[in-house]
Design a protein around this motif. Structure first.
Motif, PDB file in Angstrom:
ATOM      1  N   GLN A   1       0.838  -1.177   0.000  1.00  0.00           N
ATOM      2  CA  GLN A   1       0.000   0.000   0.000  1.00  0.00           C
ATOM      3  C   GLN A   1       0.883   1.241   0.000  1.00  0.00           C
ATOM      4  O   GLN A   1       1.831   1.341   0.772  1.00  0.00           O
ATOM      5  CB  GLN A   1      -0.903   0.017   1.226  1.00  0.00           C
ATOM      6  N   VAL A   2       0.563   2.178  -0.859  1.00  0.00           N
ATOM      7  CA  VAL A   2       1.367   3.387  -0.983  1.00  0.00           C
ATOM      8  C   VAL A   2       0.892   4.427   0.016  1.00  0.00           C
ATOM      9  O   VAL A   2      -0.309   4.624   0.211  1.00  0.00           O
ATOM     10  CB  VAL A   2       1.270   3.948  -2.411  1.00  0.00           C
ATOM     11  N   GLN A   3       1.831   5.091   0.641  1.00  0.00           N
ATOM     12  CA  GLN A   3       1.517   6.176   1.570  1.00  0.00           C
ATOM     13  C   GLN A   3       2.392   7.375   1.289  1.00  0.00           C
ATOM     14  O   GLN A   3       3.562   7.234   0.918  1.00  0.00           O
ATOM     15  CB  GLN A   3       1.761   5.728   3.019  1.00  0.00           C
ATOM     16  N   LEU A   4       1.815   8.547   1.481  1.00  0.00           N
ATOM     17  CA  LEU A   4       2.567   9.791   1.451  1.00  0.00           C
ATOM     18  C   LEU A   4       2.477  10.387   2.851  1.00  0.00           C
ATOM     19  O   LEU A   4       1.375  10.647   3.338  1.00  0.00           O
ATOM     20  CB  LEU A   4       1.985  10.774   0.437  1.00  0.00           C
ATOM     21  N   VAL A   5       3.605  10.588   3.485  1.00  0.00           N
ATOM     22  CA  VAL A   5       3.633  11.097   4.851  1.00  0.00           C
ATOM     23  C   VAL A   5       4.328  12.445   4.862  1.00  0.00           C
ATOM     24  O   VAL A   5       5.500  12.553   4.489  1.00  0.00           O
ATOM     25  CB  VAL A   5       4.350  10.116   5.791  1.00  0.00           C
ATOM     26  N   GLU A   6       3.577  13.460   5.294  1.00  0.00           N
ATOM     27  CA  GLU A   6       4.091  14.819   5.321  1.00  0.00           C
ATOM     28  C   GLU A   6       4.557  15.200   6.719  1.00  0.00           C
ATOM     29  O   GLU A   6       4.065  14.674   7.717  1.00  0.00           O
ATOM     30  CB  GLU A   6       3.005  15.812   4.881  1.00  0.00           C
ATOM     31  N   SER A   7       5.471  16.155   6.758  1.00  0.00           N
ATOM     32  CA  SER A   7       5.914  16.714   8.030  1.00  0.00           C
ATOM     33  C   SER A   7       6.451  18.113   7.784  1.00  0.00           C
ATOM     34  O   SER A   7       6.748  18.478   6.634  1.00  0.00           O
ATOM     35  CB  SER A   7       6.995  15.838   8.667  1.00  0.00           C
ATOM     36  N   GLY A   8       6.550  18.878   8.866  1.00  0.00           N
ATOM     37  CA  GLY A   8       7.208  20.175   8.777  1.00  0.00           C
ATOM     38  C   GLY A   8       6.309  21.381   8.859  1.00  0.00           C
ATOM     39  O   GLY A   8       6.804  22.511   8.870  1.00  0.00           O
ATOM     40  N   GLY A   9       5.007  21.206   8.933  1.00  0.00           N
ATOM     41  CA  GLY A   9       4.134  22.362   9.058  1.00  0.00           C
ATOM     42  C   GLY A   9       4.245  22.979  10.446  1.00  0.00           C
ATOM     43  O   GLY A   9       4.953  22.479  11.321  1.00  0.00           O
ATOM     44  N   GLY A  10       3.561  24.096  10.633  1.00  0.00           N
ATOM     45  CA  GLY A  10       3.592  24.740  11.939  1.00  0.00           C
ATOM     46  C   GLY A  10       3.196  26.184  11.860  1.00  0.00           C
ATOM     47  O   GLY A  10       2.625  26.643  10.861  1.00  0.00           O
TER      48      GLY A  10
END
Length: 119
Positions: A1-10
């Motif tokens: 299963q493909v996932q896109l995981v984001e980070s870095g907002g704020g």
């Protein structure tokens, strides 16, 4: 299963900087294009910046000269360096990707990360 995981907002003050990251994982054969999109309350989702497999980039006029999109092919990760942020940049930022998996080409989206710029 493909996932896109984001980070870095704020939360950041106007004029400040943030760096977003998006890592794609799963059974990915190849990445056609990855990019960042954003959606403010009551508005449609809009393209911010995209980067294709050959490295060519595309930016919305509103972010040209302020944002830089880049990628790390070895990590299947795309980055968005956001500089000189303005209150108008406040929105949920989504990572989007067109990926080839098991012979099929599909569009995938991350869960979104909030970017808030205070005046």
């Amino acid at each position: 299963q493909v996932q896109l995981v984001e980070s870095g907002g704020g939360l950041v003050q106007a004029g400040g900087s943030l760096r977003l990251s998006c890592a794609a994982s799963g059974s990915i054969s190849s990445i056609v294009v990855m990019g960042w999109y954003r959606q403010a309350p009551g508005k449609q989702r809009e393209m911010v910046a995209t980067i294709s497999s050959n490295g060519s980039t595309n930016y919305a006029d509103s972010v040209k000269g302020r944002f830089i999109i880049s990628k790390d092919n070895a990590k299947n990760t795309v980055y968005l360096q956001m500089n000189s942020l303005k209150p108008g940049d406040t929105s949920v930022h989504y990572c989007g990707a067109i990926l080839k998996t098991a012979g099929a080409v599909r569009t995938y989206w991350g869960q979104g990360t909030q970017v808030t710029v205070s005046a």
